[in-house]
Design an enzyme around this catalytic site. Structure first.
Site, mmCIF file in Angstrom:
data_model
loop_
_atom_site.group_PDB
_atom_site.id
_atom_site.type_symbol
_atom_site.label_atom_id
_atom_site.label_comp_id
_atom_site.label_asym_id
_atom_site.label_seq_id
_atom_site.Cartn_x
_atom_site.Cartn_y
_atom_site.Cartn_z
ATOM 1 N N ASP A 89 0.697 -1.305 -0.158
ATOM 2 C CA ASP A 89 -0.040 0.150 0.093
ATOM 3 C C ASP A 89 0.698 1.057 0.175
ATOM 4 O O ASP A 89 0.433 2.163 -0.755
ATOM 5 C CB ASP A 89 -0.878 0.099 1.278
ATOM 6 N N TYR A 100 2.419 1.924 -3.386
ATOM 7 C CA TYR A 100 1.215 2.409 -4.193
ATOM 8 C C TYR A 100 0.891 3.999 -4.076
ATOM 9 O O TYR A 100 0.718 4.700 -4.742
ATOM 10 C CB TYR A 100 0.124 1.558 -4.077
ATOM 11 N N ASP A 101 0.753 4.154 -2.551
ATOM 12 C CA ASP A 101 0.382 5.536 -2.234
ATOM 13 C C ASP A 101 1.165 6.382 -2.524
ATOM 14 O O ASP A 101 0.944 7.852 -2.990
ATOM 15 C CB ASP A 101 0.041 5.670 -0.865
ATOM 16 N N LEU A 158 -10.741 7.985 0.108
ATOM 17 C CA LEU A 158 -10.372 8.965 1.158
ATOM 18 C C LEU A 158 -8.982 9.545 0.624
ATOM 19 O O LEU A 158 -8.199 8.783 0.164
ATOM 20 C CB LEU A 158 -10.182 8.339 2.470
ATOM 21 N N GLU A 195 -11.897 6.926 13.813
ATOM 22 C CA GLU A 195 -12.366 5.572 13.521
ATOM 23 C C GLU A 195 -11.209 4.754 13.312
ATOM 24 O O GLU A 195 -10.444 5.453 12.247
ATOM 25 C CB GLU A 195 -13.414 5.387 12.795
ATOM 26 N N LYS A 199 -9.377 2.402 10.558
ATOM 27 C CA LYS A 199 -9.543 2.346 9.276
ATOM 28 C C LYS A 199 -9.378 0.811 8.833
ATOM 29 O O LYS A 199 -8.333 0.155 9.245
ATOM 30 C CB LYS A 199 -8.618 3.058 8.300
ATOM 31 N N ARG A 252 -17.750 -1.866 -4.451
ATOM 32 C CA ARG A 252 -17.451 -0.564 -4.587
ATOM 33 C C ARG A 252 -17.465 -0.057 -6.080
ATOM 34 O O ARG A 252 -18.079 1.016 -6.665
ATOM 35 C CB ARG A 252 -16.315 -0.031 -4.060
HETATM 36 S S1 IVH Z 1 -15.327 6.524 5.398
HETATM 37 C C1 IVH Z 1 -16.350 9.177 1.331
HETATM 38 N N1 IVH Z 1 -14.332 4.952 7.434
HETATM 39 O O1 IVH Z 1 -11.244 3.004 3.357
HETATM 40 C C2 IVH Z 1 -15.776 7.760 1.730
HETATM 41 N N2 IVH Z 1 -13.939 4.503 5.096
HETATM 42 O O2 IVH Z 1 -9.305 4.277 1.420
HETATM 43 C C3 IVH Z 1 -15.932 7.602 3.419
HETATM 44 N N3 IVH Z 1 -12.666 2.512 5.112
HETATM 45 O O3 IVH Z 1 -13.449 3.871 0.593
HETATM 46 C C4 IVH Z 1 -15.359 6.532 3.731
HETATM 47 N N4 IVH Z 1 -12.435 1.915 7.150
HETATM 48 O O4 IVH Z 1 -13.655 1.343 1.916
HETATM 49 C C5 IVH Z 1 -14.677 5.272 6.275
HETATM 50 N N5 IVH Z 1 -13.817 3.790 9.387
HETATM 51 C C6 IVH Z 1 -13.823 3.956 8.001
HETATM 52 C C7 IVH Z 1 -13.439 3.195 7.097
HETATM 53 C C8 IVH Z 1 -13.225 3.503 5.844
HETATM 54 C C9 IVH Z 1 -12.093 1.686 5.952
HETATM 55 C C10 IVH Z 1 -12.439 2.241 3.375
HETATM 56 C C11 IVH Z 1 -13.362 2.533 2.676
HETATM 57 C C12 IVH Z 1 -12.993 3.824 2.002
HETATM 58 C C13 IVH Z 1 -11.412 3.486 1.954
HETATM 59 C C14 IVH Z 1 -10.464 4.443 1.587
#
Ligand code: IVH
Length: 665
Positions: free
Chosen positions: A32, A35-36, A82, A112, A114, A135
């Site tokens: 990751d 890639y980032d 994100l 939160e 991730k 997605r």
């Molecule tokens: S909020 C508008 N909260 O990470 C997007 N995403 O790299 C709002 N993800 O697309 C996403 N944990 O699939 C959100 N606590 C969390 C998350 C989370 C994992 C994923 C999600 C997102 C991706 C972005």
């Protein structure tokens, strides 16, 4: 400095290629962080050369997981990505931007975990689940309902819901399940999956839902997409509460912070506890808690301005692979292990990593002297992800498993059905030592003081050439070994002797039948009457036992059909080992369904030994004397238990009476 136009084109093509590996094939070839970095480099170049920038650039989109074979549907609210950072200063900058925008208002953030899983969006209409979508490209996702609707916690119906709601979260696979599937594949000689995330991604896209349902996936939900009516929620924390009320699996922990600095403290807290979560966590997501403010902050083309993810440094590192060492397992299987230049990984020093088997080495073309990328994820033993070919020495040579075995003087053959090499001769000293070590181990016959150092000597001096020969050892034999005196020699003989009374599953486990671990040994113990009936069981009868698959059943059948193993079983029986299963003991044992309390010390057996004898005869032990006690087994005629047993008129046994009772069946 390359021409920016060419460089931008190169980076865009590179990202498109890695997106294909990640989203479509679920088989990423770089980490990751790498890639980032490519994405960040591209975004920076595009920022400084706006004339070359394009909305079609992968820096402006979220990848695409859609596959031909799936029907796709539009998300009511796009599933965006994100912005992410590995840098605390950038996180603070994110907060400063929001503070500026909402200069008159107070800001609260939700921090939160991730989750490193596969994104999913669940649509409920009138409280009923209508479909689960991947997605996809963020706008349209694949219908994966068939592959996910068996997931625990994915409810069909929710009460008091808005008329339409998209609930979002991640699907993931626990490490134990990942290991289970890989172990099964290893026995079938199939290529192993690289990590739980890829396997989860592959599983939700299987065309055979039955196969998909055989793999246990888990779910955690943390957010919502569209709702009808809109404005159903006013804060992010309210969403978390509602998801919990709906009994969905939710985030194990989140924090409310009243400044971006406080958010940083929460991220550090998260980093210190995240290993205890059931889902893999690769960072934190920091969101504005107030949804009206979120709406006002808005979105860029690919991500919200009201949220950012802070990613933790990857638990991966490059190091030199010095050598490939070969380890011999209890069944004589030879497992390759990478010996590494020690490297710091996720807070521990790593100097070894698993290489699984010969095919894995060939597939990744791993060679001694290579610089390799090592990963440590959760509890998993570190693994070698791949080789950095740029650092390969010019004189490097491919690793030849067979040649290496020869050099080490190990006589082994590759199992024609599997990727496993096994030592050929059962009496091969290395194999015998490993088999004895396993046999005497805690989860098998639990023979005190029979550790590897003693086994080495017993085998090297020819005192033991098979497992049953352990039972022919005399105190005089043991006294010839180093560091043994009268007492310790007698202790070892007693420990070997008392292993004869172990529960049957321990003996089965100790035999080292390929694929048969502790649990399967217990399953055999509870489903057959004795080792003799297991020896005679047909493959069909074995397969009928819950928990034993066809591979295990075949393996057990093969093992007991082998002439040398038949001889081994005969000899163990002649030495008086317990062959009776716990099922039989419970049904017809001398102490069947009896409760025996123990007190005081017995002349010639320990409490543990007495307990084992009681259990082997179908009885239970209890620590107290009550009306439900059938016997009190006691060392001396005194003490409170003795008095109580007399009062309650409970039969009192000394060791001699106890032994007589055991023999009375
Ligand atoms: S909020 C508008 N909260 O990470 C997007 N995403 O790299 C709002 N993800 O697309 C996403 N944990 O699939 C959100 N606590 C969390 C998350 C989370 C994992 C994923 C999600 C997102 C991706 C972005």
């Amino acid at each position: 400095m390359p021409d920016p136009k060419n460089e931008i084109a190169r980076l865009r093509a590179l990202i498109a290629q890695h997106d294909r590996h990640y989203y479509k094939d679920a088989q990423p070839v770089i980490g990751d962080q790498a890639y980032d970095k490519i994405k960040a480099d591209l975004a920076e170049l595009e920022r400084t050369h706006p004339e070359i920038s394009s909305t079609k650039s992968p820096s402006q989109s979220v990848g695409d997981d859609r596959l031909e074979a799936f029907k796709s549907y539009r998300h009511r609210l796009p599933m965006l990505s994100l912005d992410n950072t590995y840098n605390p200063e950038e996180l603070i900058e994110f907060g400063r931007r929001l503070e500026k925008r909402f200069s008159e208002q107070s800001l609260t953030y939700l921090v939160e975990p991730k989750i490193d899983g596969v994104a999913v969006s669940l649509t409920y209409e009138a409280g009923k689940l209508v479909r689960a979508l991947s997605r996809g490209n963020g706008v349209e996702g694949d219908d994966i309902t068939q592959n996910v609707n068996h997931i625990e916690g994915l409810t069909d119906r929710i009460e008091d819901a808005p008329s339409v709601i998209e609930i979002r979260g991640e699907i993931y696979m626990r490490h134990v399940e990942f290991e289970r599937i890989n172990t099964e594949r290893e026995t079938e000689g199939k290529a192993l999956y690289a990590n739980p995330r890829n396997l989860a991604a592959g599983t939700i896209k299987l065309l055979d839902p039955l196969e998909s349902n055989r793999r246990k996936l888990d779910l955690v939900l943390y957010g919502i997409g569209a709702t009808e009516p809109t404005n159903f929620f006013s804060t992010q924390s309210e969403i978390q509460q509602k998801l919990k009320d709906w009994k969905f699996p939710v985030l194990e922990k989140f924090w409310i912070a009243s400044s971006i600095e406080e958010s940083w403290e929460c991220i550090e807290k998260l980093n210190s506890i995240r290993q205890s979560f059931s889902y893999p966590t690769d960072g934190a997501v920091i969101k504005l808690n107030n949804i009206a403010q979120q709406r006002e902050a808005g979105f860029t083309s690919k991500s919200p301005r009201w949220a950012i993810s802070y990613k933790f440094e990857a638990e991966r590192a490059e190091t030199l692979l010095r050598n490939i060492s070969l380890q011999i397992g209890r069944t004589g299987a030879v497992t390759p292990v990478a010996i590494l230049d020690p490297v710091q990984l996720a807070g521990t020093t790593v100097s070894r990593a698993t290489l699984h088997n010969e095919d894995e080495i060939l597939r990744k073309d791993i060679r001694p002297g290579d610089t390799v990328l090592v990963q440590k994820a959760g509890e998993i033993i570190p693994q070698v992800l791949g080789v950095n070919l740029e650092k390969r020495p010019p004189d490097s040579q491919a690793f030849d498993f067979g040649d290496h075995l020869k050099e080490l003087g190990i006589e082994a053959q590759r199992d024609p059905d599997q990727a496993v090499w096994r030592i050929v001769g059962k009496e091969d000293p290395i194999r015998l030592k490993r088999a004895l070590e396993h046999y005497a181990g805690r989860s098998c016959m639990d023979i005190d003081n029979l550790g590897i150092a003693v086994i080495e000597q017993l085998v090297n001096r020819g005192l033991v050439t098979t497992i049953p020969e352990l039972y022919t050892l005399s105190q005089t034999d043991v006294l010839t070994l180093e560091k043994f005196a009268e007492k310790s020699a007698q202790n070892l003989i007693t420990a070997i002797e008392s292993s004869k009374n172990r529960e049957l599953w321990k003996l089965i486990h100790g035999l080292g039948i390929p694929h048969v671990g502790k649990q399967s040994s217990k399953d055999l113990d509870t489903n057959f009457d004795s080792l003799d009936t297991i020896c005679e069981a047909t493959t069909e009868q074995l397969e009928a036992v819950e928990g034993l698959g066809s591979i295990m059943a075949q393996s057990i059948k093969n093992w007991f059909s082998d002439i040398d193993n038949k001889e081994l079983i005969t000899q163990l029986k002649s030495h008086g080992l317990n062959f009776k299963s716990s099922r039989q003991a419970h049904l017809g044992g001398a102490l069947s369904n009896k409760t025996i309390a123990l007190t005081g010390s017995l002349p010639s057996m320990t409490r543990d030994e007495a307990t084992q004898l009681i259990e082997a005869a179908g009885g239970r032990t209890s620590s107290t004397v009550s009306k439900k006690t059938d016997y009190l087994l006691c060392g001396e005629a005194s003490g409170s238990k003795y008095i109580k047993a007399e009062k309650l008129n409970i039969a009192i046994l000394d060791e001699i009476a106890f032994r007589r009772l055991l023999d009375s069946e």
